[in-house]
Scaffold this motif. Structure first.
Motif, PDB file in Angstrom:
ATOM      1  N   GLY A  46       0.957  -1.105   0.197  1.00  0.00           N
ATOM      2  CA  GLY A  46      -0.255  -0.310  -0.399  1.00  0.00           C
ATOM      3  C   GLY A  46       1.458   1.307   0.289  1.00  0.00           C
ATOM      4  O   GLY A  46       0.002   1.882  -0.890  1.00  0.00           O
ATOM      5  N   THR A  47       1.753   1.396   0.834  1.00  0.00           N
ATOM      6  CA  THR A  47       2.417   2.368   1.050  1.00  0.00           C
ATOM      7  C   THR A  47       3.445   3.120  -0.670  1.00  0.00           C
ATOM      8  O   THR A  47       3.718   4.190  -0.704  1.00  0.00           O
ATOM      9  N   ASN A  48       3.829   1.612  -1.060  1.00  0.00           N
ATOM     10  CA  ASN A  48       4.458   1.867  -2.406  1.00  0.00           C
ATOM     11  C   ASN A  48       3.755   2.055  -3.434  1.00  0.00           C
ATOM     12  O   ASN A  48       4.085   3.633  -4.412  1.00  0.00           O
ATOM     13  N   ARG A  49       1.821   2.256  -3.678  1.00  0.00           N
ATOM     14  CA  ARG A  49       1.556   2.781  -4.118  1.00  0.00           C
ATOM     15  C   ARG A  49       1.342   4.632  -4.174  1.00  0.00           C
ATOM     16  O   ARG A  49       0.781   4.906  -4.411  1.00  0.00           O
ATOM     17  N   VAL A  50       1.145   5.007  -2.931  1.00  0.00           N
ATOM     18  CA  VAL A  50       1.513   6.472  -2.501  1.00  0.00           C
ATOM     19  C   VAL A  50       2.191   6.453  -3.838  1.00  0.00           C
ATOM     20  O   VAL A  50       2.255   7.817  -4.624  1.00  0.00           O
ATOM     21  N   ALA A  51       3.004   6.404  -3.745  1.00  0.00           N
ATOM     22  CA  ALA A  51       4.899   7.458  -4.972  1.00  0.00           C
ATOM     23  C   ALA A  51       4.141   6.721  -6.094  1.00  0.00           C
ATOM     24  O   ALA A  51       4.247   6.903  -7.097  1.00  0.00           O
ATOM     25  N   ILE A  52       3.907   5.516  -6.605  1.00  0.00           N
ATOM     26  CA  ILE A  52       3.135   4.992  -7.528  1.00  0.00           C
ATOM     27  C   ILE A  52       1.993   6.356  -8.349  1.00  0.00           C
ATOM     28  O   ILE A  52       2.153   6.840  -9.065  1.00  0.00           O
ATOM     29  N   MET A  53       1.594   6.485  -7.332  1.00  0.00           N
ATOM     30  CA  MET A  53       0.355   7.705  -7.158  1.00  0.00           C
ATOM     31  C   MET A  53       0.696   8.868  -7.986  1.00  0.00           C
ATOM     32  O   MET A  53       0.240   9.621  -8.937  1.00  0.00           O
ATOM     33  N   VAL A  54       1.174   9.271  -7.100  1.00  0.00           N
ATOM     34  CA  VAL A  54       1.636  10.933  -8.271  1.00  0.00           C
ATOM     35  C   VAL A  54       2.680  10.814  -8.910  1.00  0.00           C
ATOM     36  O   VAL A  54       2.437  11.654 -10.130  1.00  0.00           O
ATOM     37  N   GLN A  55       3.293   9.680  -9.477  1.00  0.00           N
ATOM     38  CA  GLN A  55       4.541   9.736 -10.904  1.00  0.00           C
ATOM     39  C   GLN A  55       3.199   9.452 -11.515  1.00  0.00           C
ATOM     40  O   GLN A  55       3.204   9.898 -12.450  1.00  0.00           O
ATOM     41  N   ALA A  56       2.059   8.668 -11.114  1.00  0.00           N
ATOM     42  CA  ALA A  56       1.061   8.254 -12.358  1.00  0.00           C
ATOM     43  C   ALA A  56       0.595  10.004 -12.981  1.00  0.00           C
ATOM     44  O   ALA A  56       0.452  10.222 -13.495  1.00  0.00           O
ATOM     45  N   ILE A  57       0.407  10.643 -12.117  1.00  0.00           N
ATOM     46  CA  ILE A  57      -0.691  12.226 -12.341  1.00  0.00           C
ATOM     47  C   ILE A  57       0.618  13.039 -12.847  1.00  0.00           C
ATOM     48  O   ILE A  57       0.127  13.577 -14.009  1.00  0.00           O
ATOM     49  N   VAL A  58       2.040  12.927 -12.729  1.00  0.00           N
ATOM     50  CA  VAL A  58       2.788  13.830 -13.361  1.00  0.00           C
ATOM     51  C   VAL A  58       2.635  12.782 -14.498  1.00  0.00           C
ATOM     52  O   VAL A  58       3.080  13.899 -15.496  1.00  0.00           O
ATOM     53  N   ALA A  59       2.988  12.476 -14.707  1.00  0.00           N
ATOM     54  CA  ALA A  59       3.497  11.618 -16.166  1.00  0.00           C
ATOM     55  C   ALA A  59       1.971  11.998 -17.108  1.00  0.00           C
ATOM     56  O   ALA A  59       1.822  12.055 -18.188  1.00  0.00           O
ATOM     57  N   VAL A  60       0.684  11.490 -16.200  1.00  0.00           N
ATOM     58  CA  VAL A  60      -0.707  12.191 -17.405  1.00  0.00           C
ATOM     59  C   VAL A  60      -0.766  13.784 -17.915  1.00  0.00           C
ATOM     60  O   VAL A  60      -1.125  14.349 -18.627  1.00  0.00           O
ATOM     61  N   ALA A  61       0.093  14.534 -16.523  1.00  0.00           N
ATOM     62  CA  ALA A  61      -0.075  15.688 -17.097  1.00  0.00           C
ATOM     63  C   ALA A  61       0.999  16.338 -18.107  1.00  0.00           C
ATOM     64  O   ALA A  61       0.458  17.175 -19.154  1.00  0.00           O
ATOM     65  N   GLY A  62       2.200  15.618 -18.182  1.00  0.00           N
ATOM     66  CA  GLY A  62       3.086  15.652 -19.235  1.00  0.00           C
ATOM     67  C   GLY A  62       2.714  15.554 -20.455  1.00  0.00           C
ATOM     68  O   GLY A  62       2.715  16.337 -21.413  1.00  0.00           O
TER      69      GLY A  62
END
Length: 256
Positions: A46-62
């Protein structure tokens, strides 16, 4: 929390973000590291998914900035992936730690083989895009199971998405990547909520890992991929084999 833990999480996050940018498989490093720091397997997941979620948001914005964002197709595939991820996340939470760790180790080694030998690349030949209704329905069904896998163990799901969309739709790799990060963001949110509601997220570790991931992704984007890919594979091979061996208890057998 000890400063050494903060440093280890940050460094692992940077390496994982870098690996994800120049190739893939960053979760193969971050999840075992969280387990080795003493988190139960479900909490590490679950903790690892916090970081992946942030990474996904940044990538979608890009991708959106570059005009490569297809929200309709993303939702068509994201909704079934979301439903599947809830099933997978519940399964991961209810699985005993020792069994989950062995499954994670097996997945790590399997994904490592994919990273090294790249069997998926034979499916990435240039082809004409086919996005009729029949193919969209097939893709939606496939993405339910992809979401289920992603909800259970995130590691290596990017390769599965790339191959699936290449075979089913014939889309370009650039477009596939834009869909991939959007769908990942959708099902990552739903699976993260499942882990949050069950109390399986260490927020401080998660945010530190997210900062490291973001910095690593930025460094990876500046790195010469042709040269970096060769060296990152060496680091990844050594790290993943050592971590998988630890999860499988190999070191205990030989008295280490």
């Amino acid at each position: 929390m000890e400063l050494s833990h903060i440093a280890l999480i940050t460094v692992t996050g940077i390496v994982a973000g870098f690996v994800n940018t120049v190739g893939g498989g960053g979760s193969l490093l971050s999840m075992p590291m969280l387990i080795f720091l003493g988190l139960p397997s479900a909490t590490a997941n679950g903790t690892n998914r916090v970081a992946i979620m942030v990474q996904a948001i940044v990538a979608v914005a890009g991708f959106r900035q570059k005009g490569l964002f297809d929200p309709r197709l993303g939702l068509t595939l994201g909704v079934p992936a979301l439903l599947g991820s809830i099933v997978g996340a519940r399964l991961a939470i209810n699985l005993p730690d020792d069994i989950f760790n062995k499954v994670l180790a097996a997945v790590m080694l399997l994904v490592l083989v994919v990273i090294l030998f790249e069997p998926h690349k034979k499916f990435l030949t240039a082809s004409q895009e086919h996005l009729d209704e029949k193919r969209k329905i097939i893709a939606a069904i496939v993405f339910f199971f992809i979401g289920m896998y992603g909800g259970f163990i995130q590691a290596g799901v990017g390769f599965i998405i790339i191959v699936s969309l290449s075979i089913i739709t014939g889309m370009s790799l650039v477009k596939i990547n834009s869909v991939k990060v959007f769908v990942t963001g959708i099902y990552m949110l739903s699976s993260l909520i499942v882990f949050i509601l069950s109390g399986n997220v260490h927020w401080l570790f998660g945010f530190i890992l997210a900062v490291g991931n973001a910095l690593g992704a930025w460094l990876g984007s500046l790195f010469a991929v042709a040269k970096g890919d060769k060296w990152i594979k060496v680091v990844l091979v050594v790290s993943v084999i050592a971590m998988a061996a630890k999860l499988l208890g190999v070191f205990n057998w030989i008295g280490l």
